[in-house]
Design a protein around this motif. Structure first.
Motif, PDB file in Angstrom:
ATOM      1  N   GLY A  94       0.742  -1.359  -0.042  1.00 27.46           N
ATOM      2  CA  GLY A  94       0.110   0.155  -0.252  1.00 27.46           C
ATOM      3  C   GLY A  94       1.096   1.435   0.119  1.00 27.46           C
ATOM      4  O   GLY A  94       0.157   2.478  -0.464  1.00 27.46           O
ATOM      5  N   PHE A 124       3.161  -1.258   9.632  1.00 26.82           N
ATOM      6  CA  PHE A 124       3.512  -2.638   9.725  1.00 26.82           C
ATOM      7  C   PHE A 124       3.954  -2.484   9.021  1.00 26.82           C
ATOM      8  O   PHE A 124       4.876  -3.045   8.493  1.00 26.82           O
ATOM      9  CB  PHE A 124       2.070  -2.476   9.896  1.00 26.82           C
ATOM     10  N   VAL A 125       3.908  -1.602   7.103  1.00 27.42           N
ATOM     11  CA  VAL A 125       5.209  -1.767   6.043  1.00 27.42           C
ATOM     12  C   VAL A 125       6.401  -1.459   6.955  1.00 27.42           C
ATOM     13  O   VAL A 125       7.315  -2.107   6.205  1.00 27.42           O
ATOM     14  CB  VAL A 125       4.867  -0.830   5.083  1.00 27.42           C
ATOM     15  N   PHE A 180      -1.935   8.245   6.457  1.00 29.94           N
ATOM     16  CA  PHE A 180      -1.335   8.235   7.755  1.00 29.94           C
ATOM     17  C   PHE A 180      -0.480   8.668   8.283  1.00 29.94           C
ATOM     18  O   PHE A 180      -0.494   8.883   9.428  1.00 29.94           O
ATOM     19  CB  PHE A 180       0.364   6.701   7.071  1.00 29.94           C
ATOM     20  N   LYS A 225      -2.991   5.917   0.613  1.00 32.68           N
ATOM     21  CA  LYS A 225      -2.658   6.051   1.753  1.00 32.68           C
ATOM     22  C   LYS A 225      -2.315   6.293   2.540  1.00 32.68           C
ATOM     23  O   LYS A 225      -1.960   6.079   3.234  1.00 32.68           O
ATOM     24  CB  LYS A 225      -2.364   4.288   1.194  1.00 32.68           C
ATOM     25  N   ASP A 259      -4.862   6.579   8.728  1.00 26.83           N
ATOM     26  CA  ASP A 259      -5.015   5.016   8.488  1.00 26.83           C
ATOM     27  C   ASP A 259      -3.366   4.316   8.561  1.00 26.83           C
ATOM     28  O   ASP A 259      -2.582   4.912   8.073  1.00 26.83           O
ATOM     29  CB  ASP A 259      -5.215   4.573   6.707  1.00 26.83           C
ATOM     30  N   ALA A 260      -3.471   3.835  10.205  1.00 25.43           N
ATOM     31  CA  ALA A 260      -1.798   3.737  10.435  1.00 25.43           C
ATOM     32  C   ALA A 260      -1.228   2.505   9.747  1.00 25.43           C
ATOM     33  O   ALA A 260      -0.388   1.574  10.186  1.00 25.43           O
ATOM     34  CB  ALA A 260      -1.864   2.757  11.814  1.00 25.43           C
ATOM     35  N   SER A 261      -1.887   1.717   8.363  1.00 27.86           N
ATOM     36  CA  SER A 261      -1.687   0.970   8.153  1.00 27.86           C
ATOM     37  C   SER A 261       0.876   0.803   8.017  1.00 27.86           C
ATOM     38  O   SER A 261       0.880  -0.484   8.138  1.00 27.86           O
ATOM     39  CB  SER A 261      -1.971   0.312   6.405  1.00 27.86           C
ATOM     40  N   LEU A 262       0.747   1.571   7.321  1.00 29.84           N
ATOM     41  CA  LEU A 262       2.336   1.999   6.959  1.00 29.84           C
ATOM     42  C   LEU A 262       3.494   1.862   8.210  1.00 29.84           C
ATOM     43  O   LEU A 262       4.448   1.872   7.688  1.00 29.84           O
ATOM     44  CB  LEU A 262       2.577   3.704   6.041  1.00 29.84           C
TER      45      LEU A 262
END
Lengths: 143, 148
Positions: free
Chosen positions: B21, B44-45, B31, B27, B39-42
């Motif tokens: 993402g 995890f990246v 972040f 996205k 969106d906190a996904s990054l």
């Protein structure tokens, strides 16, 4: 615009990013920094310095197509910025990343993993200024 | 062989960027938008990438050198100077405006969106601007002509 929280695919993608960085160090002994690779491509002084960078960049550019070939779906890409913002932001990114000797990949992934003092300073610096910039654009200017 | 290997590392890195993402500006900007559509996904990246790289680098460095070369080329500088801090701060501003960083834009280019090409051309202009600045500054630093 809302985006989905994707901890699993983001973490798996992150593992592959790390694997790519480790493989480049194992094979060519180089840091996987996009800024260094791109500017090295633009300002390459000889053929070997150009070729390996061109191969890495080509592999990266082919990857969405390969994902499409395997899964039948292109990775999601939505661009909420205007073309003018892309141009302005792009010039600033190119100037800043080369002045600061690295970006998210070189300082963020490789530098932090090496515990480089420079990267430990650089990463929080660009994370904070990016955060402030997004805040100003979205919540102060209301764009 | 070296180039095929380099191509392969690019594919691994690029597939990682694509599925993480990270190459999706919507996205990335979310972040940073903690006060809005966060969106906190990054996180995890970066967590996944640094975990593998941290361990992997240390395993690789047990070797005398890389497979296709004589030595590991690792930056040796520890200097925290104005260029590092200023450049990083400027980079972050651009990242917040454009939503792309250089690494993420390369696989994004492979989706065929023209905006990505626009971004990469702009980044290259930024590289040249930095070059120009460096050459102007070094001209200033050049010692004056010796007196006859």
């Amino acid at each position: 615009m809302e985006t989905l929280f994707t901890p699993l695919s983001s973490f798996s993608g992150g593992l592959l990013i790390g694997l790519g960085a480790v493989l480049l160090m194992l094979g060519l002994g180089r840091i996987f920094g996009a800024t260094g690779i791109m500017s090295g491509l633009v300002f390459a002084e000889n053929q070997p310095e150009f070729s390996w960078r061109a191969a890495v960049v080509l592999g990266m550019a082919l990857s969405p197509g390969l994902i499409f070939a395997v899964t039948g779906k292109m990775p999601e890409l939505s661009i909420p910025m205007s073309p003018l913002m892309i141009i302005i932001g792009g010039v600033i990114v190119g100037f800043g990343a080369s002045l600061g000797s690295g970006c998210t990949s070189g300082h963020g992934v490789c530098g932090l993993s090496r515990l480089s003092v420079r990267s430990v300073v650089a990463v929080p610096t660009f994370m904070v200024t990016a955060g402030i910039t997004v805040y100003v654009i979205r919540h102060v200017l209301g764009a | 062989m070296k180039l095929i290997y380099a191509l392969f590392t690019g594919i691994v890195f690029g597939v990682g960027l694509s599925i993480s993402g990270m190459m999706n500006p919507a996205k990335v900007l979310n972040f940073f938008d903690v006060a809005g559509t966060w969106d906190a996904s990054l996180v995890f990246v970066m967590g996944g990438a640094i975990t593998v790289t941290f361990i992997g680098y240390r395993l690789v460095w047990r070797r005398a050198g890389p497979i296709f070369g004589d030595r590991f080329q690792i930056p040796s500088s520890n200097a925290v100077d104005a260029r590092l801090v200023g450049g990083s701060a400027i980079f972050g501003i651009g990242w917040g405006i454009a939503g792309f960083c250089p690494g993420a834009a390369i696989p994004a280019l492979g989706t065929g969106r023209w905006e990505v090409m626009l971004f990469l051309v702009a980044v290259t202009v930024g590289f040249y601007a930095r070059r120009l600045m460096a050459s102007l500054l070094s001209e200033v630093k050049t010692p004056p002509m010796p007196n006859p």
